[in-house]
Design a protein around this motif. Structure first.
Motif, PDB file in Angstrom:
ATOM      1  N   TYR A 157       0.775  -1.226   0.040  1.00 15.59           N
ATOM      2  CA  TYR A 157      -0.148   0.086   0.071  1.00 15.59           C
ATOM      3  C   TYR A 157       0.955   1.386   0.054  1.00 15.59           C
ATOM      4  CZ  TYR A 157      -3.671   3.478   1.583  1.00 15.59           C
ATOM      5  OH  TYR A 157      -4.525   4.369   1.463  1.00 15.59           O
ATOM      6  N   MET A 158       1.802   1.130   0.882  1.00 15.24           N
ATOM      7  CA  MET A 158       2.896   2.374   1.093  1.00 15.24           C
ATOM      8  C   MET A 158       3.616   2.432  -0.295  1.00 15.24           C
ATOM      9  SD  MET A 158       1.882   4.111   3.372  1.00 15.24           S
ATOM     10  CE  MET A 158       3.179   5.602   3.514  1.00 15.24           C
ATOM     11  N   GLN A 159       3.920   1.326  -0.685  1.00 18.54           N
ATOM     12  CA  GLN A 159       4.896   1.390  -2.104  1.00 18.54           C
ATOM     13  C   GLN A 159       4.195   2.180  -3.142  1.00 18.54           C
ATOM     14  OE1 GLN A 159       7.899  -0.597  -3.449  1.00 18.54           O
ATOM     15  NE2 GLN A 159       8.601  -0.242  -1.409  1.00 18.54           N
ATOM     16  N   ASP A 160       2.790   1.602  -3.248  1.00 17.77           N
ATOM     17  CA  ASP A 160       2.096   2.499  -4.131  1.00 17.77           C
ATOM     18  C   ASP A 160       1.816   4.020  -3.877  1.00 17.77           C
ATOM     19  OD1 ASP A 160       1.752  -0.071  -5.378  1.00 17.77           O
ATOM     20  OD2 ASP A 160      -0.073  -0.472  -4.661  1.00 17.77           O
ATOM     21  N   PHE A 161       1.649   4.209  -2.790  1.00 16.15           N
ATOM     22  CA  PHE A 161       1.430   5.673  -2.413  1.00 16.15           C
ATOM     23  C   PHE A 161       2.759   6.514  -2.723  1.00 16.15           C
ATOM     24  CE2 PHE A 161       2.671   8.490   1.304  1.00 16.15           C
ATOM     25  CZ  PHE A 161       1.460   9.421   1.156  1.00 16.15           C
ATOM     26  N   ASP A 175       9.783   7.036 -10.397  1.00 14.75           N
ATOM     27  CA  ASP A 175      11.294   6.265 -10.018  1.00 14.75           C
ATOM     28  C   ASP A 175      12.256   7.195 -10.680  1.00 14.75           C
ATOM     29  OD1 ASP A 175       9.951   4.101  -9.408  1.00 14.75           O
ATOM     30  OD2 ASP A 175      10.440   2.714 -11.140  1.00 14.75           O
ATOM     31  N   GLU A 176      12.232   7.968 -11.633  1.00 11.19           N
ATOM     32  CA  GLU A 176      13.084   8.945 -12.036  1.00 11.19           C
ATOM     33  C   GLU A 176      13.604   9.998 -11.193  1.00 11.19           C
ATOM     34  OE1 GLU A 176       9.213   9.996 -14.448  1.00 11.19           O
ATOM     35  OE2 GLU A 176      10.240   8.310 -13.832  1.00 11.19           O
ATOM     36  N   LYS A 177      12.622  10.558 -10.525  1.00  6.36           N
ATOM     37  CA  LYS A 177      12.945  11.299  -9.411  1.00  6.36           C
ATOM     38  C   LYS A 177      13.444  10.494  -8.159  1.00  6.36           C
ATOM     39  CE  LYS A 177      10.251  15.464  -9.774  1.00  6.36           C
ATOM     40  NZ  LYS A 177       9.271  16.733  -8.968  1.00  6.36           N
ATOM     41  N   MET A 178      13.268   9.599  -7.816  1.00  3.36           N
ATOM     42  CA  MET A 178      13.615   9.052  -6.745  1.00  3.36           C
ATOM     43  C   MET A 178      15.305   8.662  -7.066  1.00  3.36           C
ATOM     44  SD  MET A 178      11.428   8.300  -4.279  1.00  3.36           S
ATOM     45  CE  MET A 178      11.528   6.677  -3.457  1.00  3.36           C
ATOM     46  N   GLU A 179      15.564   8.049  -8.090  1.00  2.35           N
ATOM     47  CA  GLU A 179      16.750   7.893  -8.746  1.00  2.35           C
ATOM     48  C   GLU A 179      17.788   9.064  -8.860  1.00  2.35           C
ATOM     49  OE1 GLU A 179      15.841   5.846 -12.187  1.00  2.35           O
ATOM     50  OE2 GLU A 179      15.498   4.145 -11.206  1.00  2.35           O
ATOM     51  N   ALA A 180      17.073  10.285  -9.092  1.00  2.00           N
ATOM     52  CA  ALA A 180      17.982  11.724  -9.208  1.00  2.00           C
ATOM     53  C   ALA A 180      17.679  12.519  -7.927  1.00  2.00           C
ATOM     54  CB  ALA A 180      17.460  12.342 -10.521  1.00  2.00           C
ATOM     55  N   PRO A 182      21.564  14.156  -0.462  1.00  3.34           N
ATOM     56  CA  PRO A 182      21.741  13.125   0.324  1.00  3.34           C
ATOM     57  C   PRO A 182      20.681  13.061   1.398  1.00  3.34           C
ATOM     58  CG  PRO A 182      23.850  14.060  -0.006  1.00  3.34           C
ATOM     59  CD  PRO A 182      22.804  15.247  -0.230  1.00  3.34           C
ATOM     60  N   VAL A 183      20.261  11.831   1.473  1.00  7.47           N
ATOM     61  CA  VAL A 183      19.026  11.508   2.660  1.00  7.47           C
ATOM     62  C   VAL A 183      19.324  10.179   3.351  1.00  7.47           C
ATOM     63  CG1 VAL A 183      16.668  11.253   3.204  1.00  7.47           C
ATOM     64  CG2 VAL A 183      17.252  12.781   1.401  1.00  7.47           C
ATOM     65  N   THR A 184      19.502  10.194   4.688  1.00  8.08           N
ATOM     66  CA  THR A 184      19.661   9.105   5.362  1.00  8.08           C
ATOM     67  C   THR A 184      18.547   8.857   6.640  1.00  8.08           C
ATOM     68  OG1 THR A 184      22.126   9.110   5.294  1.00  8.08           O
ATOM     69  CG2 THR A 184      21.114   7.969   7.322  1.00  8.08           C
ATOM     70  N   VAL A 185      18.074   7.775   6.663  1.00  6.37           N
ATOM     71  CA  VAL A 185      16.883   7.542   7.236  1.00  6.37           C
ATOM     72  C   VAL A 185      17.087   6.457   8.754  1.00  6.37           C
ATOM     73  CG1 VAL A 185      15.214   7.948   5.396  1.00  6.37           C
ATOM     74  CG2 VAL A 185      16.079   5.658   5.819  1.00  6.37           C
ATOM     75  N   ARG A 194      20.250   3.505  -4.059  1.00  7.06           N
ATOM     76  CA  ARG A 194      19.659   2.322  -3.766  1.00  7.06           C
ATOM     77  C   ARG A 194      18.373   2.504  -4.963  1.00  7.06           C
ATOM     78  NH1 ARG A 194      20.660  -0.072   0.913  1.00  7.06           N
ATOM     79  NH2 ARG A 194      21.638   1.223   2.286  1.00  7.06           N
ATOM     80  N   THR A 195      17.570   1.060  -5.160  1.00  4.78           N
ATOM     81  CA  THR A 195      16.609   1.237  -6.073  1.00  4.78           C
ATOM     82  C   THR A 195      15.371   1.881  -5.585  1.00  4.78           C
ATOM     83  OG1 THR A 195      15.467  -0.699  -4.985  1.00  4.78           O
ATOM     84  CG2 THR A 195      17.419  -1.353  -6.750  1.00  4.78           C
ATOM     85  N   PRO A 196      14.535   2.371  -6.182  1.00  8.13           N
ATOM     86  CA  PRO A 196      13.438   3.164  -5.826  1.00  8.13           C
ATOM     87  C   PRO A 196      12.624   2.347  -4.966  1.00  8.13           C
ATOM     88  CG  PRO A 196      13.653   3.569  -8.263  1.00  8.13           C
ATOM     89  CD  PRO A 196      14.668   2.440  -7.888  1.00  8.13           C
ATOM     90  N   GLY A 197      12.452   1.014  -5.189  1.00  2.00           N
ATOM     91  CA  GLY A 197      11.833  -0.046  -4.252  1.00  2.00           C
ATOM     92  C   GLY A 197      12.385   0.018  -2.836  1.00  2.00           C
ATOM     93  N   GLU A 198      13.555   0.001  -2.933  1.00  5.17           N
ATOM     94  CA  GLU A 198      14.200  -0.060  -1.560  1.00  5.17           C
ATOM     95  C   GLU A 198      14.318   1.353  -0.816  1.00  5.17           C
ATOM     96  OE1 GLU A 198      17.895  -3.313  -2.027  1.00  5.17           O
ATOM     97  OE2 GLU A 198      18.164  -1.002  -2.818  1.00  5.17           O
ATOM     98  N   MET A 199      14.219   2.152  -1.531  1.00  7.92           N
ATOM     99  CA  MET A 199      14.139   3.684  -1.032  1.00  7.92           C
ATOM    100  C   MET A 199      12.675   3.859  -0.248  1.00  7.92           C
ATOM    101  SD  MET A 199      16.064   5.638  -3.903  1.00  7.92           S
ATOM    102  CE  MET A 199      15.867   7.460  -3.484  1.00  7.92           C
ATOM    103  N   ARG A 200      11.581   3.465  -1.067  1.00  5.15           N
ATOM    104  CA  ARG A 200      10.318   3.521  -0.458  1.00  5.15           C
ATOM    105  C   ARG A 200       9.903   2.671   0.717  1.00  5.15           C
ATOM    106  NH1 ARG A 200       9.101   3.156  -6.573  1.00  5.15           N
ATOM    107  NH2 ARG A 200       8.838   5.140  -7.475  1.00  5.15           N
ATOM    108  N   ARG A 201      10.496   1.298   0.730  1.00  4.77           N
ATOM    109  CA  ARG A 201      10.583   0.380   1.548  1.00  4.77           C
ATOM    110  C   ARG A 201      11.264   0.683   2.900  1.00  4.77           C
ATOM    111  NH1 ARG A 201      10.524  -5.730  -0.228  1.00  4.77           N
ATOM    112  NH2 ARG A 201       9.354  -5.744   1.611  1.00  4.77           N
TER     113      ARG A 201
END
Length: 257
Positions: A89-93, A100-105, A109-112, A130-137
């Motif tokens: 649900y949150m991946q889709d959110f 993806d292109e904004k996540m990759e660019a 620098p963001v550390t969580v 990281r991959t967009p999927g990893e970043m979102r998760r």
């Protein structure tokens, strides 16, 4: 030119649920003072992690959209709606907000900070690269409050809100609601910490040596009683707390030399 123009700045963003809308006002004030993304590094926990990602990908207006969309997601959860897979649900959110292109660019620098159930300690993840999927998760995991939301599985481990120690762990390390110390290796001239309660603080040893320091506390409580505002995304609270973040930050910047 503003006070922050050309100033290498690190910002640590606290967790605190819907109270994080205070940080929109903070970013608005910082931008007006000359804050530049090319001179910025961010860390965050829980809502602070989400705010860090959303700001890195957008601006204060995008943050406003993010908080209102997040409020809708939690309203669905609180209404008893059946959400079979919170992680998906949150991946889709996130994918609907940041492609993806904004996540990759990401230009910042963001550390969580997330809490790992298996290692029983907070762990820190640089999102960039990281991959967009990893970043979102990872961002979803950082805000997955134990007892309210399920842990997010990643790499054979399970991660939850970095600011809360899950129950039932043996000899757990303390959580890290305000991830300041992870910024210590970063070269910077100014370090800003955004707190969401008046009781939060950071030990002096966690700050970057030699950097100027700006700690921003709410001038008034952001909720009527402790924890009452964590999931309160009502429009009046969002507007009030954003305005307070702007006013408090503007006032502090006036005294910054």
């Amino acid at each position: 030119m503003g006070k922050l123009t050309g100033v290498r700045t690190g910002i640590a963003l606290s967790g605190g649920g819907a109270k994080g809308v205070y940080q929109i006002g903070m970013f608005q004030a910082l931008e007006e003072a000359g804050l530049e993304k090319q001179n910025l590094v961010l860390s965050g926990c829980s809502i602070g992690a989400m705010t860090a990602l959303a700001y890195a990908a957008g601006d204060p207006d995008f943050l406003r959209r993010f908080f209102r969309e997040l409020g809708k997601a939690f309203a669905a959860l609180q209404s008893g709606a059946k959400i079979p897979d919170w992680d998906q649900y949150m991946q889709d959110f996130w994918a609907s907000l940041i492609p993806d292109e904004k996540m990759e660019a990401l230009p910042v620098p963001v550390t969580v900070c997330c809490y790992c159930r298996e290692t029983a300690r907070p762990e820190y993840f640089l999102l960039n690269g990281r991959t967009p999927g990893e970043m979102r998760r990872l961002v979803t995991a950082s805000g997955s409050l134990p007892g309210v939301l399920p842990a997010v599985p990643l790499w054979g481990l399970h991660y939850t809100d970095g600011g809360v120690v899950p129950k039932g762990l043996e000899a757990p390390e303390p959580a890290d609601k305000v991830p300041v110390k992870i910024l210590r290796p970063e070269p910077m001239e100014l370090e800003i910490v955004s707190y969401l309660t008046q009781q939060d603080h950071t030990p002096a040893k966690d700050f970057v040596p030699g950097a100027r320091r700006l700690e921003i506390w709410p001038s008034r409580p952001l909720e009527d009683r402790p924890h009452a505002g964590t999931l309160d995304f009502s429009e009046d609270k969002l507007l009030r707390n954003e305005a307070m973040g702007y006013a408090d930050t503007t006032g502090l910047l006036a005294s910054l030399t």
